[in-house]
Structures are given as structure tokens and as C-alpha cells.
Motif scaffolding. Structure first.
Motif: not given
Ligand code: UTP
Length: 286
Positions: A238-251
Motif C-alpha cells: 500500500g506504500k510501495q508497489p508490491f508484486h509476486a513473480v511466479t517462477f518458471d522452473g523447478d524449486r
């Protein structure tokens, strides 16, 4: 927008899930095929353009620093015997590129990140947890940097996790979604399955703005009695942009025995040198 040059590697944890391996050896020195976990993470960061590598280390874990130092005796002896130094290539860095700070007590991931505040200074920084081994092309942090260059702010790496396992992750309240990029509206650390706002879990890669440091200083203990990075990040929403990236690969979560063994098998099978022998052996015992 300041470019991303620095990465923090919190490596001060006790590694209790994979004892006794980690009694006298750092968890991050556990080896996947022939390379320690920390080197996979450092190489991933280097591929993503990181120039300064900051270890948040603990007592008795000096092997992590030695691994990226010059192995003088080893190199002199190998050279005298006519052996190639090529296997050591990924451990060599310019003077000053790898730095360490101490986390005196393992008070949690948020506290470990805060311990790096003086070196991070007023710049954005990445955080990589080496026991999460991320296998992908381009690498996980490189995929996140691509997103960061478009949207800036703070970015976490996310993966869909089974609902039954939400209590092992920081879970995202998702907003708008564009391809691999999801807006983050809220974060909650280790919620019970019935209370989790989604099944999008945070895994061990982050790009954060330095504004998180004063928050980590004051938030106090959260889930599990530890100072949680997730709680600090939640205060930025809410104070700064905040995103998630869904990783294309294996963890691979190499912090417990099952994940560690699976990672060894997966990476061994993918290699041209050791893969065929490992595959043949597995087929013979299956
Ligand atoms: P983990 O929770 O996986 O590590 O933290 P841990 O505490 O060592 O493991 P277990 O649960 O006892 O088996 C993820 C990362 O954060 C670091 C760890 O070293 C690991 O790389 N960490 C964790 C710290 O540096 N300091 C802490 O206080 C906690």
C-alpha cells in the motif's frame, strides 16, 4: 529507479531439519552433485547482474566465506601437479565483492536481513535463501529482475503450494494478475489451510527496497517467536508497489532430507557427465 546491484544471503540459520548433517557444517555447504547450495545461489545472483554478495553468517560457519576465498594451498598444489583450476571458476570473485556480517543469534529471517542494513545502505537489494534451490532458464532472480525493471518496488517469488501445506509458507493475498506477475494485496506468515487467503506461497527469493530496514527494526517477533521478513514486507504493502513473480522452473527445498535427496537426483539426472550412470543404476534397482 536504482539498479539492483546487491544481494543478501541469510546463512545464519541452525538447519535443525537436516541434523546431524548440519551439526558442524553449514546447511548452505550441503552439496548437490558436486557444488554446494551457496554456490548455486551466488551463481544465480551473478547471472542476474548482482555485483555485491553479502552473507549474513553465524558462528561456526566460516566454511561459507572460505569457499569464495582464494584456496591458496589447493591452487598452488593443483598448478604444480598440472591440474586444471577450471572447477574453481565459480568460486572466484574480485576483492571486496563478497562481504560478511554476523547475526549473533538466529532470531529469524527478518532479523538476519536487518543485520545487513549498513552494507545495503540506500539501495534496493535481493535476498536469496540458498536452501531453496531454483532451477530454471533464465535463472529465478533473472526472471524477477526482468519484472523489477518494468514495475519497480518490491517483488517476491511465488509458487502455487498445496493447500494442506500453507502453514509452511508466507501466503499472498493476490490482486490483479498479468502473466507471471501478480499484484500483492496482503501477506500472512504460515496461515492454517482454512485461514490462508490463497495457495500462492512465497519461496526464497525477494527484491526489496531499503525502506524495509527501519520496519524490521521495530516489528518484533511473529510466527514461531521469530522476527519474520513476511511481517516486515506486509507493512510495505500500500506504500510501495508490491508484486509476486511466479517462477518458471523447478524449486527444491533442500532444507530437509527428502528435498535434498530429490534435488541431488534431479540435478544428477540432468547432467551429461553423471546422468547416464545414475539413471542406469536407478533403473537397475527400480
Ligand atoms: P530456514 O528456516 O530454512 O533455516 O531459513 P533454518 O532456521 O536454518 O532451518 P531449520 O528450520 O532449523 O531446519 C531460511 C534461510 O534463512 C536463514 C537460514 O540460514 C536459511 O538460509 N536464517 C534463518 C538466518 O540466516 N537466520 C535466522 O535467524 C533464520
Amino acid at each position: 529507479m536504482k539498479p539492483l546491484r546487491k544481494a543478501v544471503f541469510p546463512v545464519a540459520g541452525l538447519g535443525t531439519r537436516i541434523l546431524p548433517a548440519t551439526k558442524a557444517m553449514p546447511k548452505e555447504m550441503l552439496t548437490i552433485v558436486d557444488k554446494p547450495l551457496i554456490q548455486y545461489a551466488v551463481e544465480e545472483a551473478r547471472e542476474a547482474g548482482i555485483e555485491q554478495f553479502i552473507f549474513v553468517n553465524g558462528r561456526g560457519k566460516g566454511a561459507l566465506e572460505d569457499h569464495f576465498d582464494i584456496g591458496y594451498e589447493l591452487e598452488a598444489t593443483m598448478t604444480a601437479r598440472g591440474k586444471s583450476l577450471a572447477p574453481l571458476e565459480g568460486t572466484r570473485f574480485p576483492p571486496g565483492a563478497v562481504m560478511s556480517v554476523r547475526q549473533q543469534s538466529p532470531l529469524g529471517l527478518g532479523h538476519a536481513v536487518w543485520c545487513a542494513r549498513a552494507i545495503v545502505g540506500d539501495e534496493p537489494f535481493a535476498v536469496l535463501l540458498p536452501d531453496d534451490l531454483m532451477v530454471g532458464r533464465p535463472g529465478c532472480l533473472a526472471q524477477m529482475v526482468e519484472a523489477y525493471n518494468k514495475v519497480g518496488g518490491n517483488i517476491v517469488c511465488a509458487q502455487d503450494v498445496p493447500r494442506a501445506r500453507t502453514a509452511s509458507y508466507g501466503i499472498i493475498t493476490p490482486g490483479a494478475q498479468h502473466g507471471a506477475l501478480t499484484e500483492v494485496r496482503g501477506l500472512v506468515e504460515k496461515p492454517k489451510p482454512e485461514e490462508a487467503p490463497s495457495t500462492l506461497g512465497i519461496v526464497g527469493r525477494y527484491i526489496l527496497q531499503p525502506g524495509i530496514m527501519p520496519i524490521l527494526e521495530t516489528i518484533g517477533k511473529g510466527a514461531g517467536g521469530e522476527i519474520q521478513l513476511t511481517d516486515g514486507m506486509a507493512a510495505l504493502i500500500g506504500k510501495q508497489p508490491f508484486h509476486a513473480v511466479t517462477f518458471d522452473g523447478d524449486r527444491h527445498d533442500c532444507g530437509d532430507a527428502k528435498g535434498f535427496v530429490i534435488a541431488n537426483l534431479a540435478l544428477a539426472l540432468a547432467r551429461d557427465d553423471v546422468g547416464p550412470a545414475v539413471r542406469a543404476h536407478l533403473e537397475s534397482i527400480a
